[in-house]
Design a protein around this motif. Structure first.
Motif, PDB file in Angstrom:
ATOM      1  N   ASP A   7     -12.838  -8.572   5.473  1.00 39.64           N
ATOM      2  CA  ASP A   7     -13.155  -9.421   6.618  1.00 39.64           C
ATOM      3  C   ASP A   7     -12.573  -8.898   7.924  1.00 39.64           C
ATOM      4  N   ALA A   8     -11.999  -7.669   7.897  1.00 35.16           N
ATOM      5  CA  ALA A   8     -11.419  -7.059   9.104  1.00 35.16           C
ATOM      6  C   ALA A   8     -12.090  -5.711   9.357  1.00 35.16           C
ATOM      7  N   PRO A   9     -12.163  -5.276  10.626  1.00 40.55           N
ATOM      8  CA  PRO A   9     -12.790  -3.984  10.933  1.00 40.55           C
ATOM      9  C   PRO A   9     -12.131  -2.845  10.149  1.00 40.55           C
ATOM     10  N   ILE A  10     -12.954  -2.075   9.447  1.00 37.18           N
ATOM     11  CA  ILE A  10     -12.424  -1.038   8.562  1.00 37.18           C
ATOM     12  C   ILE A  10     -11.694   0.057   9.325  1.00 37.18           C
ATOM     13  N   TRP A  11     -12.245   0.467  10.479  1.00 34.87           N
ATOM     14  CA  TRP A  11     -11.638   1.586  11.191  1.00 34.87           C
ATOM     15  C   TRP A  11     -10.320   1.194  11.840  1.00 34.87           C
ATOM     16  N   GLY A  12     -10.168  -0.084  12.146  1.00 34.81           N
ATOM     17  CA  GLY A  12      -8.875  -0.545  12.633  1.00 34.81           C
ATOM     18  C   GLY A  12      -7.817  -0.454  11.541  1.00 34.81           C
ATOM     19  N   GLN A  13      -8.198  -0.767  10.317  1.00 39.21           N
ATOM     20  CA  GLN A  13      -7.278  -0.644   9.187  1.00 39.21           C
ATOM     21  C   GLN A  13      -6.954   0.813   8.887  1.00 39.21           C
ATOM     22  N   MET A  14      -7.925   1.685   9.144  1.00 39.17           N
ATOM     23  CA  MET A  14      -7.704   3.116   8.881  1.00 39.17           C
ATOM     24  C   MET A  14      -6.627   3.698   9.793  1.00 39.17           C
ATOM     25  N   LEU A  15      -6.432   3.092  10.964  1.00 39.16           N
ATOM     26  CA  LEU A  15      -5.382   3.557  11.873  1.00 39.16           C
ATOM     27  C   LEU A  15      -3.994   3.365  11.271  1.00 39.16           C
ATOM     28  N   VAL A  16      -3.895   2.465  10.299  1.00 39.62           N
ATOM     29  CA  VAL A  16      -2.639   2.247   9.583  1.00 39.62           C
ATOM     30  C   VAL A  16      -2.635   3.007   8.268  1.00 39.62           C
ATOM     31  N   ILE A  17      -3.745   2.961   7.546  1.00 42.04           N
ATOM     32  CA  ILE A  17      -3.828   3.550   6.214  1.00 42.04           C
ATOM     33  C   ILE A  17      -3.696   5.071   6.254  1.00 42.04           C
ATOM     34  N   MET A  18      -4.436   5.711   7.152  1.00 40.53           N
ATOM     35  CA  MET A  18      -4.469   7.178   7.145  1.00 40.53           C
ATOM     36  C   MET A  18      -3.120   7.824   7.463  1.00 40.53           C
ATOM     37  N   PRO A  19      -2.425   7.428   8.532  1.00 42.19           N
ATOM     38  CA  PRO A  19      -1.114   8.046   8.792  1.00 42.19           C
ATOM     39  C   PRO A  19      -0.132   7.838   7.650  1.00 42.19           C
TER      40      PRO A  19
ATOM     41  N   PHE B 101       0.825  -1.207   0.000  1.00 41.66           N
ATOM     42  CA  PHE B 101       0.000   0.000   0.000  1.00 41.66           C
ATOM     43  C   PHE B 101       0.860   1.258   0.000  1.00 41.66           C
ATOM     44  N   ALA B 102       1.909   1.282   0.816  1.00 45.45           N
ATOM     45  CA  ALA B 102       2.778   2.454   0.893  1.00 45.45           C
ATOM     46  C   ALA B 102       3.446   2.730  -0.446  1.00 45.45           C
TER      47      ALA B 102
ATOM     48  N   GLY C   7      -7.655   7.189  -7.443  1.00 41.54           N
ATOM     49  CA  GLY C   7      -6.740   6.646  -6.444  1.00 41.54           C
ATOM     50  C   GLY C   7      -7.450   6.091  -5.232  1.00 41.54           C
ATOM     51  N   TYR C   8      -8.451   6.804  -4.743  1.00 36.20           N
ATOM     52  CA  TYR C   8      -9.174   6.330  -3.568  1.00 36.20           C
ATOM     53  C   TYR C   8      -9.992   5.086  -3.885  1.00 36.20           C
ATOM     54  N   PHE C   9     -10.584   5.049  -5.084  1.00 37.66           N
ATOM     55  CA  PHE C   9     -11.283   3.825  -5.491  1.00 37.66           C
ATOM     56  C   PHE C   9     -10.325   2.651  -5.506  1.00 37.66           C
ATOM     57  N   ALA C  10      -9.146   2.864  -6.098  1.00 35.94           N
ATOM     58  CA  ALA C  10      -8.161   1.783  -6.203  1.00 35.94           C
ATOM     59  C   ALA C  10      -7.699   1.330  -4.825  1.00 35.94           C
ATOM     60  N   ALA C  11      -7.416   2.291  -3.952  1.00 29.06           N
ATOM     61  CA  ALA C  11      -6.915   1.961  -2.621  1.00 29.06           C
ATOM     62  C   ALA C  11      -7.929   1.124  -1.847  1.00 29.06           C
ATOM     63  N   PHE C  12      -9.187   1.526  -1.898  1.00 31.44           N
ATOM     64  CA  PHE C  12     -10.174   0.843  -1.068  1.00 31.44           C
ATOM     65  C   PHE C  12     -10.718  -0.419  -1.718  1.00 31.44           C
TER      66      PHE C  12
ATOM     67  N   LEU D 160     -10.482   9.995   2.606  1.00 30.16           N
ATOM     68  CA  LEU D 160     -10.200   8.726   3.275  1.00 30.16           C
ATOM     69  C   LEU D 160     -11.336   8.335   4.214  1.00 30.16           C
ATOM     70  N   VAL D 161     -11.819   9.300   4.978  1.00 27.94           N
ATOM     71  CA  VAL D 161     -12.915   9.022   5.914  1.00 27.94           C
ATOM     72  C   VAL D 161     -14.192   8.655   5.167  1.00 27.94           C
ATOM     73  N   LEU D 162     -14.505   9.428   4.114  1.00 29.30           N
ATOM     74  CA  LEU D 162     -15.706   9.139   3.335  1.00 29.30           C
ATOM     75  C   LEU D 162     -15.595   7.794   2.626  1.00 29.30           C
ATOM     76  N   SER D 163     -14.406   7.482   2.157  1.00 30.42           N
ATOM     77  CA  SER D 163     -14.210   6.187   1.507  1.00 30.42           C
ATOM     78  C   SER D 163     -14.466   5.055   2.492  1.00 30.42           C
ATOM     79  N   ALA D 164     -13.943   5.205   3.685  1.00 29.79           N
ATOM     80  CA  ALA D 164     -14.135   4.181   4.710  1.00 29.79           C
ATOM     81  C   ALA D 164     -15.613   4.034   5.069  1.00 29.79           C
ATOM     82  N   ALA D 165     -16.360   5.109   4.969  1.00 31.50           N
ATOM     83  CA  ALA D 165     -17.786   5.075   5.312  1.00 31.50           C
ATOM     84  C   ALA D 165     -18.651   4.562   4.168  1.00 31.50           C
TER      85      ALA D 165
END
Length: 206
Positions: free
Chosen positions: A137-149, A9-10, A125-130, A54-59
């Motif tokens: 199968d994993a909690p989205i907001w937990g993944q966002m703690l890694v993706i967003m920073p 991802f990075a 880019g956001y479509f591709a990333a998400f 990023l937030v809207l994509s996660a939602a």
């Protein structure tokens, strides 16, 4: 997100934010015309937009956009018209001496935020990333703690670099003729990006 997935991802995001587009052109223009320090407000606007997307994509908002061809069509043409306007205006103003004081911080911020928001590269880019990197199968907001920073740090570094490049061009005073043509080339690029946005097809559903 596993460590291997984070590395992939990075690398994806690094390529995504370092590939020149409307945001990069605007950062270079800001750096040339108003200097590095004041131009950082434009970088802040890009980071604001990135956080919002990023937030809207996660939602799940990106999925809603993908299933609304009419809404995407309207946004597409509004964005295209705005980029073409910036390009035409930039060409006309290329020979006009830069007046630093006529661009308040709010103007720099609003313009950068608008360009970042309607930038087709951002949407893609956001479509591709998400669609590729988020594990369903994993909690989205937990993944966002890694993706967003990760995404925001790489975004900040990239567009700060583009801004510094523009500031260097302006500071080195490469000559009035060269400066005019650099500004005109960037103006043409804005028009090209606008036209490409206008003719781009609606993104496919994922």
């Amino acid at each position: 997100m596993t460590f291997d997935a984070w590395i992939i991802f990075a690398l994806f995001w690094l390529v995504f934010v370092t590939t020149p587009g409307p945001n990069a052109l605007n950062c270079i223009t800001n750096g040339m015309t108003i200097g590095l320090r004041r131009s950082m407000i434009g970088v802040l606007a890009i980071l604001t937009q990135a956080t919002l997307f990023l937030v809207l994509s996660a939602a799940g908002v990106t999925a809603l956009i993908a299933t609304s061809p009419m809404g995407f069509l309207i946004a597409k043409f509004v964005g295209a018209a705005f980029l073409v306007y910036l390009g035409v205006r930039g060409w006309i103003m290329a020979k006009t001496p830069v007046k630093v004081d006529v661009r308040p911080a709010s103007s720099v911020y609003v313009r950068a935020f608008a360009i970042a928001t309607i930038n087709p590269k951002s949407v893609a880019g956001y479509f591709a990333a998400f669609s590729q990197f988020v594990q369903p199968d994993a909690p989205i907001w937990g993944q966002m703690l890694v993706i967003m920073p990760t995404a925001l740090t790489l975004t900040a570094l990239s567009y700060t670099g583009f801004t510094a490049l523009g500031a260097g061009i302006g500071r080195n005073a490469l000559g009035a003729v060269f400066n005019v043509w650099v500004r005109r080339v960037m103006a043409v690029c804005f028009v090209i990006y606008g036209v490409l946005l206008g003719v781009a097809s609606t993104p496919e559903r994922f």
